[in-house]
Design a protein around this motif. Structure first.
Motif, PDB file in Angstrom:
ATOM      1  N   SER A   1      20.425  16.311 121.983  1.00 10.63           N
ATOM      2  CA  SER A   1      19.363  15.742 121.160  1.00 10.63           C
ATOM      3  C   SER A   1      19.952  14.764 120.161  1.00 10.63           C
ATOM      4  O   SER A   1      21.031  14.999 119.602  1.00 10.63           O
ATOM      5  N   LEU A   2      19.246  13.667 119.944  1.00  6.37           N
ATOM      6  CA  LEU A   2      19.657  12.660 118.978  1.00  6.37           C
ATOM      7  C   LEU A   2      18.445  12.270 118.137  1.00  6.37           C
ATOM      8  O   LEU A   2      17.300  12.356 118.587  1.00  6.37           O
ATOM      9  N   THR A   3      18.705  11.816 116.919  1.00  8.36           N
ATOM     10  CA  THR A   3      17.633  11.400 116.020  1.00  8.36           C
ATOM     11  C   THR A   3      17.758   9.916 115.723  1.00  8.36           C
ATOM     12  O   THR A   3      18.842   9.435 115.378  1.00  8.36           O
ATOM     13  N   LEU A   4      16.654   9.200 115.891  1.00 11.17           N
ATOM     14  CA  LEU A   4      16.596   7.791 115.502  1.00 11.17           C
ATOM     15  C   LEU A   4      15.985   7.727 114.110  1.00 11.17           C
ATOM     16  O   LEU A   4      14.839   8.140 113.905  1.00 11.17           O
ATOM     17  N   HIS A   5      16.748   7.226 113.160  1.00 11.53           N
ATOM     18  CA  HIS A   5      16.322   7.184 111.755  1.00 11.53           C
ATOM     19  C   HIS A   5      16.150   5.743 111.316  1.00 11.53           C
ATOM     20  O   HIS A   5      17.079   4.937 111.395  1.00 11.53           O
ATOM     21  N   LEU A   6      14.949   5.407 110.848  1.00 15.05           N
ATOM     22  CA  LEU A   6      14.682   4.066 110.338  1.00 15.05           C
ATOM     23  C   LEU A   6      14.903   4.031 108.834  1.00 15.05           C
ATOM     24  O   LEU A   6      14.405   4.898 108.103  1.00 15.05           O
ATOM     25  N   GLU A   7      15.666   3.049 108.384  1.00 21.64           N
ATOM     26  CA  GLU A   7      15.781   2.815 106.949  1.00 21.64           C
ATOM     27  C   GLU A   7      14.468   2.220 106.458  1.00 21.64           C
ATOM     28  O   GLU A   7      13.921   1.307 107.082  1.00 21.64           O
ATOM     29  N   GLY A   8      13.954   2.737 105.365  1.00 21.73           N
ATOM     30  CA  GLY A   8      12.673   2.230 104.899  1.00 21.73           C
ATOM     31  C   GLY A   8      12.318   2.733 103.521  1.00 21.73           C
ATOM     32  O   GLY A   8      13.173   3.177 102.754  1.00 21.73           O
ATOM     33  N   VAL A   9      11.027   2.684 103.207  1.00 27.02           N
ATOM     34  CA  VAL A   9      10.540   3.058 101.885  1.00 27.02           C
ATOM     35  C   VAL A   9       9.204   3.776 102.044  1.00 27.02           C
ATOM     36  O   VAL A   9       8.375   3.414 102.875  1.00 27.02           O
ATOM     37  N   VAL A  10       9.020   4.830 101.247  1.00 31.53           N
ATOM     38  CA  VAL A  10       7.774   5.595 101.213  1.00 31.53           C
ATOM     39  C   VAL A  10       6.990   5.180  99.975  1.00 31.53           C
ATOM     40  O   VAL A  10       7.557   5.028  98.892  1.00 31.53           O
ATOM     41  N   PHE A  11       5.673   5.020 100.140  1.00 32.46           N
ATOM     42  CA  PHE A  11       4.844   4.696  98.981  1.00 32.46           C
ATOM     43  C   PHE A  11       3.529   5.474  99.049  1.00 32.46           C
ATOM     44  O   PHE A  11       2.983   5.701 100.131  1.00 32.46           O
ATOM     45  N   PRO A  12       3.017   5.889  97.885  1.00 32.84           N
ATOM     46  CA  PRO A  12       1.717   6.565  97.865  1.00 32.84           C
ATOM     47  C   PRO A  12       0.600   5.540  97.982  1.00 32.84           C
ATOM     48  O   PRO A  12       0.715   4.414  97.502  1.00 32.84           O
ATOM     49  N   TYR A  13      -0.499   5.963  98.612  1.00 30.66           N
ATOM     50  CA  TYR A  13      -1.601   5.022  98.790  1.00 30.66           C
ATOM     51  C   TYR A  13      -2.935   5.739  98.640  1.00 30.66           C
ATOM     52  O   TYR A  13      -3.122   6.854  99.140  1.00 30.66           O
ATOM     53  N   GLN A  14      -3.848   5.090  97.917  1.00 25.83           N
ATOM     54  CA  GLN A  14      -5.216   5.567  97.793  1.00 25.83           C
ATOM     55  C   GLN A  14      -6.149   4.365  97.855  1.00 25.83           C
ATOM     56  O   GLN A  14      -5.733   3.240  97.570  1.00 25.83           O
ATOM     57  N   PRO A  15      -7.420   4.574  98.225  1.00 29.56           N
ATOM     58  CA  PRO A  15      -8.342   3.449  98.387  1.00 29.56           C
ATOM     59  C   PRO A  15      -8.912   2.992  97.047  1.00 29.56           C
ATOM     60  O   PRO A  15      -8.641   3.573  95.992  1.00 29.56           O
ATOM     61  N   SER A  16      -9.745   1.953  97.109  1.00 30.04           N
ATOM     62  CA  SER A  16     -10.291   1.356  95.895  1.00 30.04           C
ATOM     63  C   SER A  16     -11.281   2.264  95.185  1.00 30.04           C
ATOM     64  O   SER A  16     -11.521   2.101  93.984  1.00 30.04           O
ATOM     65  N   ASN A  17     -11.839   3.250  95.899  1.00 30.81           N
ATOM     66  CA  ASN A  17     -12.830   4.126  95.268  1.00 30.81           C
ATOM     67  C   ASN A  17     -12.236   5.405  94.692  1.00 30.81           C
ATOM     68  O   ASN A  17     -12.933   6.376  94.435  1.00 30.81           O
ATOM     69  N   GLY A  18     -10.925   5.429  94.477  1.00 31.02           N
ATOM     70  CA  GLY A  18     -10.314   6.537  93.746  1.00 31.02           C
ATOM     71  C   GLY A  18      -9.458   7.453  94.592  1.00 31.02           C
ATOM     72  O   GLY A  18      -9.289   7.260  95.790  1.00 31.02           O
ATOM     73  N   ARG A  19      -8.925   8.477  93.937  1.00 35.18           N
ATOM     74  CA  ARG A  19      -8.004   9.381  94.612  1.00 35.18           C
ATOM     75  C   ARG A  19      -8.758  10.444  95.405  1.00 35.18           C
ATOM     76  O   ARG A  19      -9.933  10.730  95.165  1.00 35.18           O
TER      77      ARG A  19
END
Length: 341
Positions: free
Chosen positions: A140-158
């Motif tokens: 077994s091998l793992t493919l890991h993408l370098e990246g960034v996590v961000f929180p997201y909510q819509p315009s009408n609130g959380r």
């Protein structure tokens, strides 16, 4: 005694030619359960979106009538999706990865899998299986993408998304729902967010660096706090999205523009308003740093800061700052545009 030695020599001479020049380094013997496949020295392959990545799978010998099968392990549905099958001479590709995968085949023992134009959904665990009758074995091998996590909510609130809406919202912002591993890594790098959000496996979490009363109390230790698995249809939370390197460029147009004017300003230059994931990617990978708020495609206004300073929000940490979702008629902000390669 002499008879035993003679039998041993005769056995070695009669044994099939199973050895090769592809040996493991001294001091790192292969596990006993692997007879034909070499254990990978590095079971995790790091890459970025748009790159070409190779998952190594090398045989130490070629058994008779064998096949090698590559598959992607899908924890969400407890299954595996076959990618490619080969017998060393011929191969057949399967599934959505089919147009972008090939066998490296740099020598006759090489069954490594090469993925071109790596996409966000390619991250995960892969299995290289030698199919040889009763002697099947796999690595077994793992493919890991370098990246960034961000929180997201819509315009009408959380807390407005069920799971499927959260998944779709991330995809609309040039990202995908983060995995737990991606969220955990983001927490170790400083992500501190008090709103709970969906992740890819259908569980809900929120990462806390600084314990405080509105976020579970001061007595709880920092960490990725979990609500566990929730009802994907009924329960509603925010989303944690993940994105990787851009296939293009994000840039800023200065002005006092409302939302429609900002979009038109980008179109006039052959571009489009950037998506939230694209802005985060430009901040992470291109070190985009602007002290100016700008419209994005979802109607939010944000700006990326890589070098924190007092006049640009005053916060001590780098990040993408947000003004939320102001009225689209306001002529206060510029625009962040994206143009693809």
């Amino acid at each position: 005694m002499h008879r035993l030695l003679l039998l041993g020599c005769l056995w070695l001479l009669a044994a099939p030619p199973g050895s090769s020049i592809f040996q493991r380094p001294t001091g790192t013997p292969a596990p006993l359960h692997l007879q034909y496949l070499l254990e990978p020295l590095h079971p995790t392959v790091h890459t970025q979106r748009g790159a070409t990545a190779t998952l190594p799978c090398v045989l130490r010998a070629l058994p008779r009538n064998y096949r090698v099968k590559w598959s992607k392990v899908e924890p969400a549905n407890y299954g595996e999706n076959i990618i490619i099958i080969t017998n060393g001479l011929f191969h057949k590709n399967y599934g959505p990865l089919s147009p972008r995968v090939r066998l490296r085949h740099s020598h006759r023992y090489d069954a490594s899998l090469t993925i071109s134009d790596v996409a966000l959904e390619d991250e995960g665990r892969y299995r290289c299986q030698l199919v040889n009758g009763l002697e099947d074995e796999s690595i077994s091998l793992t493919l890991h993408l370098e990246g960034v996590v961000f929180p997201y909510q819509p315009s009408n609130g959380r807390y407005k998304f069920n799971y499927h809406e959260a998944k779709r919202a991330c995809e609309q912002q040039d990202s995908r729902l983060a995995t737990y591993q991606q969220l955990y890594k983001a927490w170790t790098e400083g992500l501190d967010w008090c709103n709970a959000g969906w992740i890819l496996d259908g569980t809900v979490h929120y990462p806390i660096i600084n314990s405080r009363e509105p976020c579970g109390g001061r007595l709880l230790l920092p960490g990725v706090r979990s609500y566990g698995a929730r009802d994907k249809q009924k329960d509603r939370f925010d989303a944690f999205c993940f994105t990787s390197a851009l296939q293009g460029q994000v840039y800023f147009i200065r002005g006092h523009l409302n939302f429609k004017e900002a979009a038109q300003a980008c179109r006039n230059q052959g571009a489009a308003l950037a998506k939230v994931g694209q802005l985060y990617s430009a901040w992470k990978f291109s070190q985009l740093d602007r002290c100016d708020g700008g419209w994005l495609a979802d109607g939010s206004v944000r700006y990326p800061i890589t070098m924190p300073r007092q006049r640009c929000g005053g916060l001590p940490e780098p990040g993408v700052r947000s003004f939320g979702f102001p009225s689209k008629e306001m002529r206060t902000y510029g625009s962040y545009c994206f143009v693809g390669k």
